[in-house]
Structure formats: C-alpha cells, structure tokens
Design a protein around this motif. Structure first.
Motif: not given
Length: 343
Positions: A175-176, A217, A219, A238, A256, A258
């Motif tokens: 996705e990223i 999530y 990422i 992000m 999230f 990251m």
C-alpha cells in the motif's frame, strides 16, 4: 516517558520467552505485546505459501521470479477455474492467535505482563499476501477469495479472545509502496485508481474488527534482507496514507507505526508529522530505534521528531524476526528499555 511498540516478529525461542523477556524488561512501557511470530511466521507472509500451494484450484507458474524475496513460484487460477469458484479454508492466523492467547494469560497471571497490556495479533493485509504470491495477471482474480478467508480468520480471533484484551494490527507494505509512487514501473499496482482502491480494501478489513478491539497499522517500506524496497524521502506519504485510513476506517484507530531510517535525524524527515489529522487518542509509534547507534542515535532522532510532534512512542523500523541471534534480539529489547527510561 514514551511507550514502546513491537511490530510483530521478535525472534526469541518461543512465545513464552517473548512474553517473559519483553514483559519484564519493559513493564508498563508496553501497551500491547505480540507473541513474537515464531516458526514459519517469523518470515511474515512466506508461511502462507503452503496455504496457496495446497489449493487444488490454483497452479504455479513455470519458474520462480527473480529479484528480492524468497524465490517461490507464483500462483494463478488453474485452467478453466472461474474466480467465483475459488475458496480458501483456514489460513492459520486464528488458530495461532488462540493458542498464543493462552500463553499470554498464563504470563500475565505470573506477573510477567503488566495489567492492562493487550495481546496484539499482527495480520498482513490480504493484498500483500496475494500481490506477493500470485502472478500479476491473477492478483485481482485470487484476492477476493483470500480476503473473504482472512475476514473469517479475524472473526474467529475476535470471538475467541476477550475484546478488552485484544489488539489487531494490520501490516502493509504494498500500500505505501504504491502510494509513494517511485517504484511504479518496477512494482505496479494491479489497479489504476490507487488511492480509492487501497482505502476501500483497508476500510473493509478495518470494519471487520469490533469496536471494543483496538486497531493499529504497521506502515512498512519492506524489510527483506534488512533493507527497505526504497527509502522514504520523508514521512509525507505515510502521513497522507494514515490520514486517509483514519477518514475511511469507519471506526477508531488506536495507532500507526511508521519507520525511520538510521541516517534520518534531520527535522525535514519528520516535518510532515505536523499534518497528521488523526484524533488525539490515535497514537504514533516511530521506528527510530537502531541497535547499531544505540541510545545516542535514538535520542538524536527523537529530538528531531519532537520539533514536529511532541507525543509519540518508540519502536524499531520493522520486526525483529530476521535478527541473527536471540542475544541480538535481547540487546534490542534492552535498548528499548534504555530509550523509554531516558524519555
């Protein structure tokens, strides 16, 4: 003092050791704890290869693909099979989670895990499994059946584990990478409208998680061989993706995670955090802990990040499953403790 977060894989000998060592080392710095993803799960989605290999309605391509990755042959529908005929049974995530939760309860009863810490189940988004393990022309044909099976896994997990003890984390790389756009030629998305299609998929799986269960999530820019597919320019893509997830999830998002590359202790990397639009209760965990430069390196990155956002927790860039030895894993966990204690 910041909270600590583990993405998923931890690389110790077994689940009991993961709970004992991380729980006693970090105590109340932890809000959630995964089971460490031992055995085949240590290599993220690769343990799903036998699931696809055992499906009689799929066949493999003639030769494995080149490039980075485990080198497995990829799958496609067998001749004459229609997408609507494809089904998957158990994927294994619920079975593993149910067993590990019993270890979690036992560790908590012994005092190894602090009260209030949740059991974290880390799950790849379906498009990451199918996008990696199917041929490009088969992804959209195979994905619906696999997504349906994953939703059943999530339902089983949420019915088996008390909601107040549970956190479900979705892990996503593709996705990223698609959102970032710089690898569009090498790793094209299977659909044209990336933003709409990515958020629609993430929204469907988010809404499968009951409201009383925390949702997070991870990422990820990739971690095969300890290297990202491509290094993030900054946290901009992000943050934009996280904002879109919050807007489309249809339920609260707890956090999230990251990544932060080891050489990024400059203010510019973290500046996009000022544009994060999540509610105050949505936590951010920055993967700025790197063993090779220790406490001093983490503190440099923390200082740079705080120029753009005051409150965040700390983590490593990705999971610890590919650490070479248990001693290395334990050294990283101790470093977590040093970073949290230092504030």
């Amino acid at each position: 003092m910041p909270s600590a977060h583990f993405v998923g894989s931890i690389g110790l000998s077994d689940v009991e050791e993961v709970f004992r060592f991380t729980g006693t080392t970090l105590g109340t710095h932890l809000k959630r704890i995964p089971d460490g993803e031992p055995g085949g799960r240590r290599v993220w989605i690769s343990w799903q290869y036998p699931v696809l290999l055992g499906n009689p309605l799929l066949e493999t391509e003639d030769a494995p693909p080149g490039g980075r990755g485990p080198g497995f042959k990829r799958f496609r529908l067998a001749p004459g099979v229609k997408p609507e005929e494809l089904q998957f049974g158990e994927l294994g995530y619920a079975r593993e989670a149910r067993a590990s939760y019993q270890d979690f309860v036992a560790a908590r009863s012994r005092g190894a895990i602090a009260p209030g810490v949740r059991f974290q189940v880390s799950i790849p988004t379906p498009i990451n499994v199918i996008g990696s393990q199917c041929t490009k022309d088969a992804v959209l044909s195979v994905e619906p059946a696999y997504e349906a099976a994953m939703l059943r896994e999530i339902d089983k997990i949420c019915r088996a584990i008390p909601h107040q003890d549970l956190c479900v984390q979705f892990d996503m790389v593709r996705e990223i990478i698609w959102w970032d756009g710089r690898l569009a030629a090498q790793q094209p998305a299977p659909f044209a409208d990336i933003e709409t299609q990515v958020i629609a998929r993430l929204g469907r799986i988010a809404r499968s998680v009951p409201a009383g269960v925390e949702l997070g999530y991870h990422i990820c820019y990739g971690d095969w061989g300890g290297r990202h597919h491509i290094q993030p320019v900054d946290m901009g893509a992000m943050v934009v993706l996280a904002n879109a997830i919050v807007a489309g999830a249809g339920r609260p998002v707890a956090y999230f995670h990251m990544p932060v590359p080891i050489d990024r202790d400059d203010e510019a990397y973290f500046a996009p955090l000022r544009n994060f639009k999540g509610p105050e209760q949505t936590e951010l965990y920055l993967g700025l802990i790197h063993l090779s430069d220790g406490l001093a390196g983490a503190q440099r990155r923390i200082a740079a990040a705080r120029k753009s956002r005051e409150n965040f927790g700390v983590a490593t860039e990705c999971g610890l499953g590919r650490a070479k030895t248990p001693e290395t894993v334990k050294a990283i966990i101790r470093l977590y403790g040093e970073v949290c204690a230092a504030g």
